[in-house]
Design a protein around this motif. Structure first.
Motif, PDB file in Angstrom:
ATOM      1  N   TYR A   1      35.563  43.991  44.400  1.00 32.94           N
ATOM      2  CA  TYR A   1      36.428  45.057  43.874  1.00 32.94           C
ATOM      3  C   TYR A   1      35.683  46.050  42.983  1.00 32.94           C
ATOM      4  O   TYR A   1      36.182  47.154  42.721  1.00 32.94           O
ATOM      5  CB  TYR A   1      37.615  44.448  43.112  1.00 32.94           C
ATOM      6  CG  TYR A   1      37.272  43.773  41.812  1.00 32.94           C
ATOM      7  CD1 TYR A   1      37.330  44.473  40.604  1.00 32.94           C
ATOM      8  CD2 TYR A   1      36.892  42.435  41.775  1.00 32.94           C
ATOM      9  CE1 TYR A   1      37.008  43.858  39.406  1.00 32.94           C
ATOM     10  CE2 TYR A   1      36.566  41.816  40.583  1.00 32.94           C
ATOM     11  CZ  TYR A   1      36.633  42.531  39.405  1.00 32.94           C
ATOM     12  OH  TYR A   1      36.311  41.919  38.215  1.00 32.94           O
TER      13      TYR A   1
ATOM     14  N   VAL B   1      36.183  39.694  51.088  1.00 31.13           N
ATOM     15  CA  VAL B   1      36.354  41.143  51.106  1.00 31.13           C
ATOM     16  C   VAL B   1      35.217  41.807  50.322  1.00 31.13           C
ATOM     17  O   VAL B   1      34.453  41.130  49.628  1.00 31.13           O
ATOM     18  CB  VAL B   1      37.709  41.569  50.479  1.00 31.13           C
ATOM     19  CG1 VAL B   1      38.874  40.988  51.255  1.00 31.13           C
ATOM     20  CG2 VAL B   1      37.787  41.140  49.014  1.00 31.13           C
TER      21      VAL B   1
ATOM     22  N   ALA C   1      45.433  41.616  50.649  1.00 29.03           N
ATOM     23  CA  ALA C   1      43.974  41.708  50.539  1.00 29.03           C
ATOM     24  C   ALA C   1      43.624  43.140  50.170  1.00 29.03           C
ATOM     25  O   ALA C   1      44.264  44.083  50.636  1.00 29.03           O
ATOM     26  CB  ALA C   1      43.314  41.318  51.855  1.00 29.03           C
TER      27      ALA C   1
ATOM     28  N   ASN D   1      38.862  37.771  47.685  1.00 28.42           N
ATOM     29  CA  ASN D   1      39.937  38.696  47.378  1.00 28.42           C
ATOM     30  C   ASN D   1      40.564  38.341  46.021  1.00 28.42           C
ATOM     31  O   ASN D   1      40.941  37.189  45.796  1.00 28.42           O
ATOM     32  CB  ASN D   1      40.993  38.613  48.489  1.00 28.42           C
ATOM     33  CG  ASN D   1      42.183  39.510  48.234  1.00 28.42           C
ATOM     34  OD1 ASN D   1      42.027  40.669  47.871  1.00 28.42           O
ATOM     35  ND2 ASN D   1      43.372  38.961  48.416  1.00 28.42           N
TER      36      ASN D   1
ATOM     37  N   ASP E   1      41.203  44.940  51.043  1.00 27.66           N
ATOM     38  CA  ASP E   1      40.529  45.759  52.055  1.00 27.66           C
ATOM     39  C   ASP E   1      41.526  46.480  52.960  1.00 27.66           C
ATOM     40  O   ASP E   1      41.405  47.666  53.213  1.00 27.66           O
ATOM     41  CB  ASP E   1      39.530  44.935  52.871  1.00 27.66           C
ATOM     42  CG  ASP E   1      40.135  43.686  53.478  1.00 27.66           C
ATOM     43  OD1 ASP E   1      41.346  43.433  53.270  1.00 27.66           O
ATOM     44  OD2 ASP E   1      39.405  42.958  54.182  1.00 27.66           O
TER      45      ASP E   1
END
Length: 248
Positions: free
Chosen positions: A13, A10, A119, A36, A121
């Protein structure tokens, strides 16, 4: 005991996602990608169970593009034993991922599947539950604490207003919450060793799963800009403002 740990690639963050100029989706060009965070917690928990002598092998799995190999190598560097990449360039929805995981579970025969609760996203929070349903296994979601005892596993779950403890017979599916553990950093020697660990490449067709999306994204847009606050002189002025805004 064998543990299966699904991981997803992903946007990191720490990165603020950008919307494409045509509004068709999120711009992934030249954006830092990583594992993730909830899946990192899942990998860490599997490693801790192995270190405690309650597991013999950890298999990391990812469904995604060829670059997802990097995510799997991270899991291997953390302590997973081998990895499986189910390569596809489709935007794979949770049900398709769950179907693939169920097929892999039938082949690998793990006693435990540990995955992140969601997840970051798409925030679907569906894959773990769907996988458990397809396999007919018990599930412990939003795990705060995990304790394996023989052929059973006790999971302390985070729920609204407190904690709930459930005991499941193995095999089972567990999804991890934030407070389960603190994932370790992979050391340089382990990163080098991870390059030599086995990584099998498969396709969804190998498992007889159709990954064509059932949903269509019609438009993606930035959230509205938050309006600045306003200072008031006293409580009476605050009440008057709230009444004028219809808040009270």
């Amino acid at each position: 005991m064998k543990i299966l740990v699904p991981v997803k690639r992903v946007i990191d963050y720490n990165v603020k996602p950008r919307v494409k100029s045509d509004g068709s989706g999120v711009d992934l060009a030249n954006v830092k990608m990583s594992m993730n965070p909830f899946d990192e917690i899942a990998v860490e928990e599997a490693i801790r169970l192995k270190e405690a002598g309650k597991a013999e092998e950890i298999v990391a799995v990812s469904v995604g593009p060829a670059k997802a190999q990097e995510t799997l190598r991270t899991a291997l560097a953390m302590g997973a034993d081998r990895a499986i990449l189910v390569q596809t360039d489709d935007e794979v929805e949770p049900l398709a991922v769950a179907k693939i995981l169920a097929k892999i579970a039938e082949e690998e025969a793990p006693k435990l599947i540990i995955t992140g609760k969601q997840a970051i996203d798409d925030d679907s929070n569906q894959t773990g539950q769907m996988t458990a349903a397809l396999l007919g296994w018990g599930q412990g979601t939003f795990a705060n604490t995990v304790d394996v005892d023989g052929d059973a596993i006790e999971v302390k779950r985070e729920i609204d207003g407190g904690l709930q403890t459930v005991k499941l017979s193995l095999p089972a599916v567990v999804t991890t919450d934030l407070r389960l553990n603190e994932p370790r950093y992979a050391s340089l020697p382990n990163i080098m060793k991870a390059k030599k660990k086995p990584l099998d490449e498969k396709t969804p067709a190998d498992y007889g799963v159709d990954t064509a999306p059932r949903l269509t994204t019609t438009n993606v847009s930035e959230p509205p800009v938050r309006q600045a606050g306003e200072k008031v002189e006293d409580v009476d002025a605050l009440v008057a403002k709230l009444k004028a805004a219809g808040a009270i």
